[in-house]
Design a protein around this motif. Structure first.
Motif, PDB file in Angstrom:
ATOM      1  N   SER A  17      17.038   0.843   3.802  1.00 37.02           N
ATOM      2  CA  SER A  17      15.818   0.477   4.532  1.00 37.02           C
ATOM      3  C   SER A  17      15.042  -0.609   3.788  1.00 37.02           C
ATOM      4  CB  SER A  17      14.950   1.748   4.663  1.00 37.02           C
ATOM      5  OG  SER A  17      13.727   1.484   5.289  1.00 37.02           O
ATOM      6  N   ILE A  19      13.003  -3.073   1.698  1.00 33.27           N
ATOM      7  CA  ILE A  19      13.300  -4.025   0.628  1.00 33.27           C
ATOM      8  C   ILE A  19      14.743  -3.856   0.127  1.00 33.27           C
ATOM      9  CG2 ILE A  19      12.701  -4.588  -1.775  1.00 33.27           C
ATOM     10  CD1 ILE A  19       9.739  -3.846  -1.002  1.00 33.27           C
ATOM     11  N   ASP A  38      21.675   5.403  -0.875  1.00 36.87           N
ATOM     12  CA  ASP A  38      20.422   5.965  -0.348  1.00 36.87           C
ATOM     13  C   ASP A  38      20.606   7.474  -0.268  1.00 36.87           C
ATOM     14  OD1 ASP A  38      17.916   6.397   1.318  1.00 36.87           O
ATOM     15  OD2 ASP A  38      17.955   4.208   1.261  1.00 36.87           O
ATOM     16  N   ARG A  39      19.594   8.156   0.233  1.00 36.84           N
ATOM     17  CA  ARG A  39      19.661   9.626   0.253  1.00 36.84           C
ATOM     18  C   ARG A  39      20.932  10.143   0.913  1.00 36.84           C
ATOM     19  NH1 ARG A  39      14.590  12.339  -0.806  1.00 36.84           N
ATOM     20  NH2 ARG A  39      12.792  10.989  -0.436  1.00 36.84           N
ATOM     21  N   ASP A  64      20.711  11.530  -4.291  1.00 37.67           N
ATOM     22  CA  ASP A  64      19.274  11.625  -4.565  1.00 37.67           C
ATOM     23  C   ASP A  64      19.025  11.111  -5.984  1.00 37.67           C
ATOM     24  OD1 ASP A  64      16.701  12.476  -5.243  1.00 37.67           O
ATOM     25  OD2 ASP A  64      16.908  14.418  -4.258  1.00 37.67           O
ATOM     26  N   VAL A  65      18.154  10.116  -6.126  1.00 39.17           N
ATOM     27  CA  VAL A  65      17.956   9.526  -7.463  1.00 39.17           C
ATOM     28  C   VAL A  65      17.264  10.480  -8.441  1.00 39.17           C
ATOM     29  CG1 VAL A  65      17.952   7.111  -6.669  1.00 39.17           C
ATOM     30  CG2 VAL A  65      15.772   8.371  -6.808  1.00 39.17           C
ATOM     31  N   ASN A  91      15.504   0.709  -6.778  1.00 41.77           N
ATOM     32  CA  ASN A  91      14.456   0.400  -5.819  1.00 41.77           C
ATOM     33  C   ASN A  91      14.012   1.588  -4.983  1.00 41.77           C
ATOM     34  OD1 ASN A  91      13.176  -1.480  -3.639  1.00 41.77           O
ATOM     35  ND2 ASN A  91      14.824  -0.419  -2.545  1.00 41.77           N
ATOM     36  N   TYR A 163       1.148   7.475  -7.485  1.00 44.95           N
ATOM     37  CA  TYR A 163       1.988   6.284  -7.249  1.00 44.95           C
ATOM     38  C   TYR A 163       1.731   5.252  -8.343  1.00 44.95           C
ATOM     39  CZ  TYR A 163       4.155   2.463  -4.521  1.00 44.95           C
ATOM     40  OH  TYR A 163       4.954   1.418  -4.096  1.00 44.95           O
ATOM     41  N   LYS A 167       4.394   3.820 -11.080  1.00 42.15           N
ATOM     42  CA  LYS A 167       4.755   2.392 -11.118  1.00 42.15           C
ATOM     43  C   LYS A 167       4.367   1.749 -12.451  1.00 42.15           C
ATOM     44  CE  LYS A 167       6.683   2.065  -7.005  1.00 42.15           C
ATOM     45  NZ  LYS A 167       8.137   1.823  -6.881  1.00 42.15           N
ATOM     46  N   GLY A 194       3.642  -7.014  -3.462  1.00 42.61           N
ATOM     47  CA  GLY A 194       2.366  -6.668  -2.845  1.00 42.61           C
ATOM     48  C   GLY A 194       2.657  -5.904  -1.558  1.00 42.61           C
ATOM     49  N   ILE A 196       4.196  -5.253   1.792  1.00 43.89           N
ATOM     50  CA  ILE A 196       5.384  -5.750   2.481  1.00 43.89           C
ATOM     51  C   ILE A 196       5.609  -4.896   3.733  1.00 43.89           C
ATOM     52  CG2 ILE A 196       7.854  -6.245   2.225  1.00 43.89           C
ATOM     53  CD1 ILE A 196       6.020  -7.727   0.172  1.00 43.89           C
ATOM     54  N   THR A 198       7.434  -2.757   5.816  1.00 41.52           N
ATOM     55  CA  THR A 198       8.610  -1.865   5.815  1.00 41.52           C
ATOM     56  C   THR A 198       8.143  -0.525   6.407  1.00 41.52           C
ATOM     57  OG1 THR A 198       8.190  -0.741   3.705  1.00 41.52           O
ATOM     58  CG2 THR A 198       9.339  -2.860   3.568  1.00 41.52           C
TER      59      THR A 198
HETATM   60  N1  LIG Z   1       6.526  -1.874   1.163  1.00 39.35           N
HETATM   61  C1  LIG Z   1       5.622  -2.222   0.249  1.00 39.35           C
HETATM   62  O1  LIG Z   1       4.551  -2.752   0.561  1.00 39.35           O
HETATM   63  C2  LIG Z   1       5.914  -1.998  -1.214  1.00 39.35           C
HETATM   64  C3  LIG Z   1       5.036  -2.554  -2.152  1.00 39.35           C
HETATM   65  C4  LIG Z   1       5.273  -2.367  -3.504  1.00 39.35           C
HETATM   66  C5  LIG Z   1       6.370  -1.634  -3.916  1.00 39.35           C
HETATM   67  N2  LIG Z   1       7.200  -1.091  -2.972  1.00 39.35           N
HETATM   68  C6  LIG Z   1       8.349  -0.335  -3.475  1.00 39.35           C
HETATM   69  O2  LIG Z   1       9.530  -0.867  -2.923  1.00 39.35           O
HETATM   70  C7  LIG Z   1      10.547   0.127  -2.913  1.00 39.35           C
HETATM   71  C8  LIG Z   1      11.200   0.135  -1.558  1.00 39.35           C
HETATM   72  O3  LIG Z   1      10.239   0.510  -0.584  1.00 39.35           O
HETATM   73  P1  LIG Z   1      10.268   0.025   0.935  1.00 39.35           P
HETATM   74  O4  LIG Z   1       8.936  -0.520   1.217  1.00 39.35           O
HETATM   75  O5  LIG Z   1      11.487  -0.774   1.190  1.00 39.35           O
HETATM   76  O6  LIG Z   1      10.313   1.447   1.652  1.00 39.35           O
HETATM   77  P2  LIG Z   1      11.380   2.143   2.609  1.00 39.35           P
HETATM   78  O7  LIG Z   1      10.815   3.463   2.904  1.00 39.35           O
HETATM   79  O8  LIG Z   1      11.759   1.225   3.705  1.00 39.35           O
HETATM   80  O9  LIG Z   1      12.679   2.294   1.669  1.00 39.35           O
HETATM   81  C9  LIG Z   1      12.729   3.210   0.614  1.00 39.35           C
HETATM   82  C10 LIG Z   1      14.136   3.789   0.576  1.00 39.35           C
HETATM   83  O10 LIG Z   1      14.231   4.644  -0.586  1.00 39.35           O
HETATM   84  C11 LIG Z   1      14.977   5.776  -0.206  1.00 39.35           C
HETATM   85  N3  LIG Z   1      14.655   6.914  -1.077  1.00 39.35           N
HETATM   86  C12 LIG Z   1      13.460   7.538  -1.204  1.00 39.35           C
HETATM   87  N4  LIG Z   1      13.569   8.569  -2.037  1.00 39.35           N
HETATM   88  C13 LIG Z   1      14.862   8.619  -2.445  1.00 39.35           C
HETATM   89  C14 LIG Z   1      15.590   9.487  -3.301  1.00 39.35           C
HETATM   90  N5  LIG Z   1      15.003  10.529  -3.912  1.00 39.35           N
HETATM   91  N6  LIG Z   1      16.901   9.222  -3.514  1.00 39.35           N
HETATM   92  C15 LIG Z   1      17.499   8.178  -2.908  1.00 39.35           C
HETATM   93  N7  LIG Z   1      16.867   7.321  -2.077  1.00 39.35           N
HETATM   94  C16 LIG Z   1      15.558   7.561  -1.846  1.00 39.35           C
HETATM   95  C17 LIG Z   1      14.556   6.055   1.230  1.00 39.35           C
HETATM   96  O11 LIG Z   1      15.482   6.890   1.899  1.00 39.35           O
HETATM   97  C18 LIG Z   1      14.449   4.658   1.805  1.00 39.35           C
HETATM   98  O12 LIG Z   1      15.642   4.233   2.420  1.00 39.35           O
HETATM   99  C19 LIG Z   1       9.850   1.424  -3.309  1.00 39.35           C
HETATM  100  O13 LIG Z   1      10.101   1.696  -4.669  1.00 39.35           O
HETATM  101  C20 LIG Z   1       8.380   1.118  -3.109  1.00 39.35           C
HETATM  102  O14 LIG Z   1       7.544   1.908  -3.923  1.00 39.35           O
HETATM  103  C21 LIG Z   1       7.011  -1.248  -1.645  1.00 39.35           C
END
Ligand SMILES: NC(=O)c1ccc[n+]([C@@H]2O[C@H](COP(=O)([O-])OP(=O)(O)OC[C@H]3O[C@@H](n4cnc5c(N)ncnc54)[C@H](O)[C@@H]3O)[C@@H](O)[C@H]2O)c1
Length: 256
Positions: A17, A19, A38-39, A64-65, A91, A163, A167, A194, A196, A198
């Protein structure tokens, strides 16, 4: 495919999903063979299908990470398929609303919420780094790791204490790993996105978009592909002198 990651093997967590998906696709476009984790394997398979349709090579891995055995298996399956790991993008992560009611101040957070957040967003990154580094040291030739932190890894953010703590931890782990493995040719950096667009930020868009954009000089959310391009570059040999860095990609949020 020819590109700046030609002949490299990459492992991406959270690759189903947002990023992680955009970065998996960009890595494949730049020539990497990509293990999309992924999960569930089924969710990762969606990204693999997109990569294959674009002419790239990828495999889907479920796990699961937060579970060390799953993380070890992700690395082992990548190596079984492609022989090595050159690049890793750690990620996978969740926002506050996934581990509790969300939008809570510190005194309102439950210990379960706090512990779950730390387990996924911090311990998960450490476990991935641990097993990737074991592999990179064993295979020789170095490697490049990018961890997903956030602007919340550099500043405080009200109602996101757990969070923010996780981070900031990712930024600290990144710096420490950069120092510990510099002599082994393993570069370790983090990307600090920043806001994003998603699934993670759906609630932000629906409930407080204007207030959020007011803090962003570019006055818009980013798209996952804008993070992916930075990550691909940091993973490539073009970033050969970059390690221990926190690369902000945020439309100016952190500068303002
Ligand atoms: N979207 C934003 O604005 C933003 C900003 C800063 C940082 N981030 C970081 O970017 C990263 C990706 O987020 P995103 O926005 O793409 O969100 P997203 O929800 O689209 O993707 C996150 C993915 O991580 C997977 N995941 C969650 N927990 C898991 C686990 N325990 N084991 C395996 N996979 C797991 C989910 O299934 C999902 O597919 C995250 O670390 C998030 O904190 C996002």
């Amino acid at each position: 495919m020819a590109g700046i990651l030609e002949r490299k093997v990459a492992l991406v967590t959270g690759g189903a999903s947002g990023i992680g998906r955009a970065t998996s696709l960009a890595m494949a476009r730049e020539g990497a063979r990509v293990a999309v984790a992924d999960r569930t394997e089924e969710s990762a398979a969606g990204t693999v299908a997109l990569i294959n349709a674009a002419g790239g090579q990828a495999i889907a891995i479920g796990g699961d990470v937060t579970a060390e055995a799953d993380v070890a298996a992700m690395v082992a399956r990548t190596v079984a398929a492609y022989g090595r790991i050159d690049c890793a993008f750690n990620n996978a992560g969740v926002a506050g609303g996934s581990v509790g009611p969300g939008r809570q101040r510190l005194h309102e957070l439950s210990q379960v919420s706090f512990d779950t957040m730390l387990a996924i967003n911090l311990t998960g990154v450490w476990l991935c780094m641990k097993h990737e580094i074991v592999q990179m040291l064993a295979q020789g030739g170095g490697g490049a790791i990018v961890n997903t932190a956030s602007i919340a890894g550099l500043i405080g953010l009200a109602t996101s204490g757990h969070y923010v703590a996780a981070k900031h931890g990712v930024v600290g782990l990144t710096k420490t790993a950069a120092i510990e493995y510099a002599q082994d040719g393993i570069r370790v950096n983090c990307v600090n996105p920043g806001y994003i667009t998603t699934p993670m930020t759906k609630e932000v868009v629906e409930t407080r978009l204007d207030a959020t954009l007011a803090k962003v000089p570019m006055n818009r959310m980013g798209v996952p592909e804008e993070i992916a391009e930075a990550v691909v570059w940091m993973c490539s040999d073009k970033a050969s002198f970059m390690t221990g860095a926190s690369q902000v990609v945020d439309g100016g949020y952190f500068a303002a």
